[in-house]
Design a protein around this motif. Structure first.
Motif, short mmCIF file in Angstrom:
data_model
loop_
_atom_site.label_atom_id
_atom_site.label_comp_id
_atom_site.label_asym_id
_atom_site.label_seq_id
_atom_site.Cartn_x
_atom_site.Cartn_y
_atom_site.Cartn_z
N PRO A 1 47.07 36.39 36.02
CA PRO A 1 46.11 36.21 34.93
C PRO A 1 46.15 37.38 33.94
CG PRO A 1 45.10 35.74 37.05
CD PRO A 1 46.45 36.34 37.33
N TRP A 2 46.14 37.05 32.65
CA TRP A 2 46.23 38.02 31.57
C TRP A 2 45.04 37.80 30.65
CZ3 TRP A 2 48.73 42.22 29.97
CH2 TRP A 2 48.84 42.51 28.62
N ILE A 3 44.15 38.77 30.60
CA ILE A 3 42.93 38.65 29.82
C ILE A 3 43.12 39.35 28.47
CG2 ILE A 3 40.45 39.17 29.73
CD1 ILE A 3 41.30 37.13 31.92
N LEU A 4 42.84 38.63 27.40
CA LEU A 4 42.89 39.20 26.05
C LEU A 4 41.49 39.66 25.67
CD1 LEU A 4 45.07 36.41 24.42
CD2 LEU A 4 45.83 38.61 25.32
N SER A 5 41.39 40.54 24.68
CA SER A 5 40.09 41.05 24.29
C SER A 5 39.15 39.94 23.83
CB SER A 5 40.21 42.15 23.24
OG SER A 5 40.87 41.68 22.10
N GLY A 6 39.69 38.88 23.24
CA GLY A 6 38.86 37.75 22.83
C GLY A 6 38.26 36.99 24.00
N ASP A 7 38.89 37.08 25.18
CA ASP A 7 38.40 36.39 26.37
C ASP A 7 37.14 37.03 26.94
OD1 ASP A 7 40.64 34.71 26.24
OD2 ASP A 7 41.81 36.00 27.59
N ILE A 8 36.90 38.28 26.57
CA ILE A 8 35.80 39.03 27.14
C ILE A 8 34.45 38.39 26.79
CG2 ILE A 8 34.61 41.26 27.12
CD1 ILE A 8 37.30 42.58 26.95
N SER A 9 34.40 37.68 25.68
CA SER A 9 33.13 37.08 25.25
C SER A 9 32.62 36.03 26.23
CB SER A 9 33.27 36.47 23.86
OG SER A 9 34.21 35.41 23.89
N GLN A 10 33.43 35.65 27.22
CA GLN A 10 32.98 34.71 28.26
C GLN A 10 31.83 35.32 29.08
OE1 GLN A 10 36.03 33.09 30.92
NE2 GLN A 10 37.57 33.58 29.40
N GLY A 11 31.70 36.64 29.06
CA GLY A 11 30.71 37.31 29.92
C GLY A 11 31.33 37.51 31.29
N HIS A 12 31.04 36.61 32.20
CA HIS A 12 31.69 36.64 33.51
C HIS A 12 32.97 35.83 33.39
CE1 HIS A 12 29.05 38.70 36.42
NE2 HIS A 12 28.19 38.55 35.43
N ILE A 13 34.09 36.49 33.58
CA ILE A 13 35.40 35.87 33.36
C ILE A 13 35.87 35.24 34.66
CG2 ILE A 13 37.78 36.29 32.64
CD1 ILE A 13 36.50 38.80 31.12
N GLU B 1 40.79 38.66 39.93
CA GLU B 1 41.72 39.77 39.67
C GLU B 1 42.53 39.38 38.46
OE1 GLU B 1 44.07 40.36 43.17
OE2 GLU B 1 42.46 41.40 44.22
N ALA B 2 42.77 40.34 37.56
CA ALA B 2 43.50 40.01 36.34
C ALA B 2 44.09 41.26 35.71
CB ALA B 2 42.59 39.30 35.35
N THR B 3 44.99 41.05 34.77
CA THR B 3 45.60 42.15 34.02
C THR B 3 45.08 42.12 32.58
OG1 THR B 3 47.49 40.74 33.45
CG2 THR B 3 47.71 42.15 35.39
N THR B 4 45.20 43.28 31.93
CA THR B 4 44.88 43.40 30.51
C THR B 4 45.86 44.40 29.90
OG1 THR B 4 43.39 45.29 30.62
CG2 THR B 4 42.42 43.12 31.00
N ASN B 5 45.79 44.53 28.59
CA ASN B 5 46.59 45.57 27.93
C ASN B 5 45.70 46.74 27.56
OD1 ASN B 5 45.20 44.79 25.64
ND2 ASN B 5 46.93 43.75 24.71
#
Length: 169
Positions: free
Chosen positions: A3-15, A58-62
Motif C-alpha cells: 500500500p502506497w499512501i499519497l498526501s491527498g489520501d490523508i483526508s480520509q482521516g482513518h486510512i 501498514e503502508a508506505t509513503t514518500n
C-alpha cells in the motif's frame, strides 16, 4: 502489492485502504518509508499541508508525509485530534509560493500536552462522539436540502423550464 499512501489520501482521516501500490523493488530503490498500523500521518507539502490521518493498515509513503509512530505514551486518536487542532498553525508555518511546505522540524518541535493515558482516552472518545454527531447531522441536512428541492419542483415545476410561465428577471 505494498500500500502506497499519497498526501491527498490523508483526508480520509482513518486510512483503511490504499488506492495506490508500489513493489518491493520500488520500496528498496526509493525514499519511501514503511509505517506500521496506528502511525499518525501529517502532510507536509502543497495543497494538503497540515492534513492529518491515522493508518489503520501498514503502508508506505514518500517524503511529503511525516509519520509519527505509535508508542505507549499516547493514545493514537488523542494525537490525531491534537494535530487536527493544529492545522491552521501548520499552515501558517508553511513557506513557498505555489507549493508551500513545512519541514519535519516544525512537526518535531510542536509541544504536545500529554495528560495521563486515561484522560487521553476520554478526550479522544468525546471527540469521536462529536465527529459522529456532526457527520449524522450533515447527512440529515443533505436529505433535508434534497427534500426542499424536490418538493419545490413538485409544487411549482422545474424553475429552468418555468412551466408556470412566470416572469423571469
Amino acid at each position: 502489492t505494498i500500500p502506497w499512501i499519497l498526501s491527498g489520501d490523508i483526508s480520509q482521516g482513518h486510512i483503511k485502504f490504499a488506492n495506490n501500490f508500489i513493489t518491493e523493488l520500488g520500496l528498496e530503490k526509493s525514499s519511501a518509508k514503511y509505517f506500521p498500523k496506528n502511525t499518525i500521518l501529517v502532510a507536509m507539502y502543497g495543497a494538503t499541508v497540515g492534513q492529518v490521518g491515522v493508518l489503520d493498515i501498514e503502508a508506505t509513503t514518500n517524503q511529503a508525509i511525516c509519520g509519527i509512530f505509535p508508542n505507549e505514551k499516547f493514545i493514537t486518536n488523542y494525537i490525531y485530534y491534537f494535530f487536527k487542532s493544529q492545522k491552521e498553525y501548520l499552515l501558517s508555518m508553511a513557506i513557498g509560493g505555489a507549493q508551500p511546505n513545512i519541514s519535519q522540524e516544525i512537526i518535531k518541535n510542536l509541544e504536545i500536552p500529554l495528560p495521563p493515558l486515561e484522560t487521553q482516552k476520554q478526550i479522544a472518545a468525546t471527540l469521536d462522539k462529536v465527529i459522529k454527531i456532526i457527520s449524522e447531522n450533515k447527512k440529515l441536512l443533505e436529505k433535508y436540502d434534497l427534500l426542499i428541492k424536490s418538493r419545490f419542483i413538485e409544487m411549482f415545476g422545474d424553475p429552468v423550464t418555468n412551466p408556470m410561465g412566470w416572469e423571469v428577471k
